[in-house]
Design an enzyme around this catalytic site. Sequence first.
Site, PDB file in Angstrom:
ATOM      1  N   ASN A  59      39.200  29.036  37.729  1.00  0.00           N
ATOM      2  CA  ASN A  59      39.254  30.492  37.916  1.00  0.00           C
ATOM      3  C   ASN A  59      40.718  30.918  37.921  1.00  0.00           C
ATOM      4  O   ASN A  59      41.375  30.868  38.952  1.00  0.00           O
ATOM      5  CB  ASN A  59      38.556  30.843  39.241  1.00  0.00           C
ATOM      6  CG  ASN A  59      38.590  32.319  39.552  1.00  0.00           C
ATOM      7  OD1 ASN A  59      38.732  33.134  38.656  1.00  0.00           O
ATOM      8  ND2 ASN A  59      38.457  32.652  40.835  1.00  0.00           N
ATOM      9  N   TRP A  60      41.220  31.296  36.746  1.00  0.00           N
ATOM     10  CA  TRP A  60      42.629  31.674  36.626  1.00  0.00           C
ATOM     11  C   TRP A  60      42.815  33.095  37.158  1.00  0.00           C
ATOM     12  O   TRP A  60      42.079  34.003  36.783  1.00  0.00           O
ATOM     13  CB  TRP A  60      43.067  31.614  35.160  1.00  0.00           C
ATOM     14  CG  TRP A  60      42.979  30.240  34.557  1.00  0.00           C
ATOM     15  CD1 TRP A  60      42.644  29.076  35.189  1.00  0.00           C
ATOM     16  CD2 TRP A  60      43.213  29.897  33.195  1.00  0.00           C
ATOM     17  NE1 TRP A  60      42.666  28.028  34.306  1.00  0.00           N
ATOM     18  CE2 TRP A  60      43.017  28.503  33.064  1.00  0.00           C
ATOM     19  CE3 TRP A  60      43.582  30.626  32.057  1.00  0.00           C
ATOM     20  CZ2 TRP A  60      43.167  27.831  31.850  1.00  0.00           C
ATOM     21  CZ3 TRP A  60      43.733  29.954  30.852  1.00  0.00           C
ATOM     22  CH2 TRP A  60      43.535  28.579  30.751  1.00  0.00           C
ATOM     23  N   LYS A  61      43.808  33.272  37.998  1.00  0.00           N
ATOM     24  CA  LYS A  61      43.983  34.579  38.642  1.00  0.00           C
ATOM     25  C   LYS A  61      44.726  35.556  37.741  1.00  0.00           C
ATOM     26  O   LYS A  61      45.290  35.190  36.716  1.00  0.00           O
ATOM     27  CB  LYS A  61      44.681  34.418  39.986  1.00  0.00           C
ATOM     28  CG  LYS A  61      43.902  33.544  40.971  1.00  0.00           C
ATOM     29  CD  LYS A  61      42.510  34.108  41.255  1.00  0.00           C
ATOM     30  CE  LYS A  61      41.626  33.124  42.000  1.00  0.00           C
ATOM     31  NZ  LYS A  61      41.810  33.030  43.417  1.00  0.00           N
ATOM     32  N   HIS A 103      32.895  37.239  43.317  1.00  0.00           N
ATOM     33  CA  HIS A 103      34.060  36.591  43.932  1.00  0.00           C
ATOM     34  C   HIS A 103      34.558  37.437  45.106  1.00  0.00           C
ATOM     35  O   HIS A 103      34.552  38.671  45.038  1.00  0.00           O
ATOM     36  CB  HIS A 103      35.173  36.394  42.898  1.00  0.00           C
ATOM     37  CG  HIS A 103      36.234  35.459  43.380  1.00  0.00           C
ATOM     38  ND1 HIS A 103      37.204  35.840  44.277  1.00  0.00           N
ATOM     39  CD2 HIS A 103      36.452  34.145  43.117  1.00  0.00           C
ATOM     40  CE1 HIS A 103      37.978  34.790  44.534  1.00  0.00           C
ATOM     41  NE2 HIS A 103      37.543  33.754  43.849  1.00  0.00           N
ATOM     42  N   GLU A 123      32.159  29.530  48.480  1.00  0.00           N
ATOM     43  CA  GLU A 123      33.615  29.625  48.668  1.00  0.00           C
ATOM     44  C   GLU A 123      33.904  30.334  49.989  1.00  0.00           C
ATOM     45  O   GLU A 123      33.844  31.568  50.054  1.00  0.00           O
ATOM     46  CB  GLU A 123      34.240  30.462  47.542  1.00  0.00           C
ATOM     47  CG  GLU A 123      34.123  29.863  46.176  1.00  0.00           C
ATOM     48  CD  GLU A 123      35.248  30.352  45.267  1.00  0.00           C
ATOM     49  OE1 GLU A 123      35.970  29.516  44.746  1.00  0.00           O
ATOM     50  OE2 GLU A 123      35.426  31.573  45.121  1.00  0.00           O
ATOM     51  N   GLY A 159      40.906  27.562  41.853  1.00  0.00           N
ATOM     52  CA  GLY A 159      41.649  28.717  41.364  1.00  0.00           C
ATOM     53  C   GLY A 159      43.054  28.294  41.012  1.00  0.00           C
ATOM     54  O   GLY A 159      43.338  27.836  39.898  1.00  0.00           O
ATOM     55  N   GLY A 160      43.965  28.415  42.011  1.00  0.00           N
ATOM     56  CA  GLY A 160      45.381  28.105  41.793  1.00  0.00           C
ATOM     57  C   GLY A 160      45.601  26.768  41.097  1.00  0.00           C
ATOM     58  O   GLY A 160      46.360  26.676  40.120  1.00  0.00           O
TER      59      GLY A 160
HETATM   60  P1  PGA Z   1      41.890  28.612  45.147  1.00  0.00           P
HETATM   61  O1  PGA Z   1      40.922  29.750  44.544  1.00  0.00           O
HETATM   62  O2  PGA Z   1      41.465  27.311  44.560  1.00  0.00           O
HETATM   63  O3  PGA Z   1      43.256  29.034  44.697  1.00  0.00           O
HETATM   64  O4  PGA Z   1      41.721  28.638  46.624  1.00  0.00           O
HETATM   65  C1  PGA Z   1      39.556  29.540  44.443  1.00  0.00           C
HETATM   66  C2  PGA Z   1      38.906  30.755  43.865  1.00  0.00           C
HETATM   67  O5  PGA Z   1      39.449  31.846  43.968  1.00  0.00           O
HETATM   68  O6  PGA Z   1      37.810  30.681  43.287  1.00  0.00           O
END
Ligand code: PGA
Length: 265
Positions: A12-14, A116, A187, A245-246
């Site tokens: 999940n790229w921000k 999300h 999550e 994500g990150g």
């Molecule tokens: P994270 O994000 O791995 O950076 O905690 C997870 C997500 O937003 O799905």
Amino acid sequence: MNAKEGALIAGNWKDKNMTIAQALAWADAFNGFRPTSLLRPNLQLVLFPPATAIYPLRQRLLNLEHTKTMLEQGALAIGTQESSPAEGEKVRVSGSLHPNLLIDPEIGASYALLGHSERRLHFKETDELIAKRLGLAMKYGLKPVLCVGETLNERELGTAKDVVKRQLGILDALSPEIRQTMTIAYEPVWAIGTGKNADPSDANDMCGFVREVSRAKRVIYGGSVTSDKAAEFFKQPEIDGALPGGASEKANEFFGIAQAASNLL
Ligand code: PGA
């Protein structure tokens, strides 16, 4: 995770971290790890880039040796983080991506990320709105990954399961057959982007609860998953993969997380 049902690892790229140049560099680096070594009939990898990067990323992946094979075999897929909730004969919506645009073969999205916590928080997405997005995404053949999870406050109040159960209530309208095709990402909000993971056995317990309530095919865990911690989660029987994500924004980390899953399948 169990080899029979298989695993799903979704990156999940921000929003601000993946310019087109960064997404293309990611593709080149990921391909450099020769990721066809990860191929297993029961391992699905999905990338959720920001909308602006979907097209160029997919074109690049189709032009690289390993990622091309993976896309063609369906082992690697592209998903959308945004999809419209609204459709009707007279409904026309500005600023939204209708699933019809996303399944355009030129774009080639086949998954949709929904619910999300960042969308619930910043865009005030309610369960009702998420249900509409989910219905429309599925109508057009996008496979949903629905996110649920409690905040720290809700966890401390002892209401984590109630919250997750309420969020999963949007599945009540769906038939058992449809539910059995779905992926739910548990999550905990307090673990997202914080570097704090849920304890793997706690996450296992919550994922088991999510499975019982949702009757979904797969339940994956998300919240600060990194390549060095992934195996601990994947060894848990109720956890069928991850939504990093990150970490997923770094090709070597995403490869490492996928490899941890592949090793167990
Ligand atoms: P994270 O994000 O791995 O950076 O905690 C997870 C997500 O937003 O799905």
